[in-house]
Design an enzyme around this catalytic site. Structure first.
Site, PDB file in Angstrom:
ATOM      1  N   GLY A  13      20.484  28.775  12.456  1.00 52.38           N
ATOM      2  CA  GLY A  13      19.592  28.857  13.680  1.00 52.38           C
ATOM      3  C   GLY A  13      20.321  29.035  14.855  1.00 52.38           C
ATOM      4  N   ARG A  66       5.808  33.978  -4.831  1.00 54.69           N
ATOM      5  CA  ARG A  66       6.043  34.480  -3.371  1.00 54.69           C
ATOM      6  C   ARG A  66       4.541  34.175  -2.599  1.00 54.69           C
ATOM      7  NH1 ARG A  66      10.892  36.172  -2.295  1.00 54.69           N
ATOM      8  NH2 ARG A  66      11.929  37.316  -4.057  1.00 54.69           N
ATOM      9  N   ARG A  92      14.065  34.968   3.003  1.00 54.50           N
ATOM     10  CA  ARG A  92      13.209  35.289   1.949  1.00 54.50           C
ATOM     11  C   ARG A  92      12.632  36.534   2.246  1.00 54.50           C
ATOM     12  NH1 ARG A  92      14.227  32.675  -2.368  1.00 54.50           N
ATOM     13  NH2 ARG A  92      12.027  33.177  -3.049  1.00 54.50           N
ATOM     14  N   ASN A 108      11.687  40.727  14.048  1.00 51.21           N
ATOM     15  CA  ASN A 108      12.854  40.431  13.172  1.00 51.21           C
ATOM     16  C   ASN A 108      14.142  40.925  14.096  1.00 51.21           C
ATOM     17  OD1 ASN A 108      14.571  39.378  11.073  1.00 51.21           O
ATOM     18  ND2 ASN A 108      14.853  41.671  10.275  1.00 51.21           N
ATOM     19  N   HIS A 110      18.223  41.780  13.039  1.00 55.00           N
ATOM     20  CA  HIS A 110      19.011  42.370  12.118  1.00 55.00           C
ATOM     21  C   HIS A 110      20.264  42.579  12.687  1.00 55.00           C
ATOM     22  CE1 HIS A 110      20.438  43.597   8.018  1.00 55.00           C
ATOM     23  NE2 HIS A 110      20.672  44.961   8.813  1.00 55.00           N
ATOM     24  N   ASP A 146      13.900  45.489   6.371  1.00 54.11           N
ATOM     25  CA  ASP A 146      14.836  45.960   7.655  1.00 54.11           C
ATOM     26  C   ASP A 146      14.237  47.236   8.407  1.00 54.11           C
ATOM     27  OD1 ASP A 146      16.310  43.474   7.587  1.00 54.11           O
ATOM     28  OD2 ASP A 146      17.637  44.607   6.105  1.00 54.11           O
ATOM     29  N   ALA A 174      26.126  39.144  20.671  1.00 54.13           N
ATOM     30  CA  ALA A 174      25.192  40.176  21.238  1.00 54.13           C
ATOM     31  C   ALA A 174      23.789  39.905  21.053  1.00 54.13           C
ATOM     32  CB  ALA A 174      25.762  41.720  20.839  1.00 54.13           C
TER      33      ALA A 174
END
Ligand code: GAR
Length: 217
Positions: A13, A66, A92, A108, A110, A146, A174
């Site tokens: 986290g 799921r 997940r 999100n 990545h 992604d 970054a």
């Protein structure tokens, strides 16, 4: 307008912490109402509690499918009247139904310059490929992993003696700068999805565009 925001995590986290810190500023356009983890032992949960943020766990191991797991997460998000979801190291795969429900309201981070190097083991693959510029991306979540409209990116040079660890650590630094900026742009409505790209409005003069392709710097 301040968006009621939840952060979804699976691990340490550190990105979550950078969002929590930024959102404590009075003018920040998102308020972190909840940190939700799919793992009861995620270190980030303790960090969130220490920062005075409410936490919840929906353990994916307790669900047969799921769909059931995502429905349980949805119930917790609804209970907290969440308007915007930030994935921050949430590991997940989400169902198309959950993603559709949060369409344009879930973002999100990545650790690569998408659309290059989707998936796991990003830094190893970056080094194996011999690319000179690595980086990170904050994007709106779409069903394909992604992928989705890109809000912001930060470039990080690959150094000759980099290892996965050294490169990963610099990219993570970054990330901690990029994510709070990208969330602010998105939550404030300065960045909006138009035809599957982000269009910016307002004060978008960029002063360090060499490092961040984020307007508003
Ligand atoms: C971060 O590097 C994030 O970009 C990555 O996981 C790490 C989580 O670290 N996310 C992904 O790879 C998602 N595809 P953190 O828990 O310290 O924020």
């Amino acid at each position: 307008m301040t968006a009621r925001t939840a952060i979804l995590i699976s691990g340490r986290g550190s990105n979550m912490s950078s969002l929590i810190a930024a959102a404590m500023e009075p003018d920040y356009p998102a308020r972190i109402e909840l940190v939700l983890s799919n793992r009861p032992d995620a270190a980030g949960l303790e960090r969130a509690r220490a920062a005075g943020i409410e936490t919840a766990v929906v353990d994916h191991k307790a669900f047969d499918s799921r769909e059931d797991f995502d429905a349980a997460m949805q119930a917790v998000l609804d209970e907290h009247k969440i308007e915007l979801v930030c994935l921050a190291g949430f590991m997940r795969i989400l169902t198309d139904g959950f993603i559709a429900h949060w369409s344009d309201r879930m973002i999100n981070i990545h650790p690569s310059l998408l659309p290059s190097f989707k998936g796991l083991n990003t830094h190893k693959r970056v080094l194996d490929a011999g690319v000179r510029i690595a980086g990170c991306t904050v994007h709106v979540v779409r069903p394909e992993m992604d992928s989705g409209p890109i809000i912001g990116q930060a470039a990080v040079p690959v150094l000759p003696d980099d290892t996965e660890e050294t490169l990963g650590a610099r990219v993570l630094e970054a990330e901690h700068v990029l994510y709070p900026r990208a969330l602010a742009l998105y939550a404030s409505g300065q960045g909006r999805v138009v035809s599957e790209r982000i269009v910016f409005s307002g004060n978008t003069a960029s002063t360090d565009s060499a490092v961040f392709s984020l307007p508003g710097d």
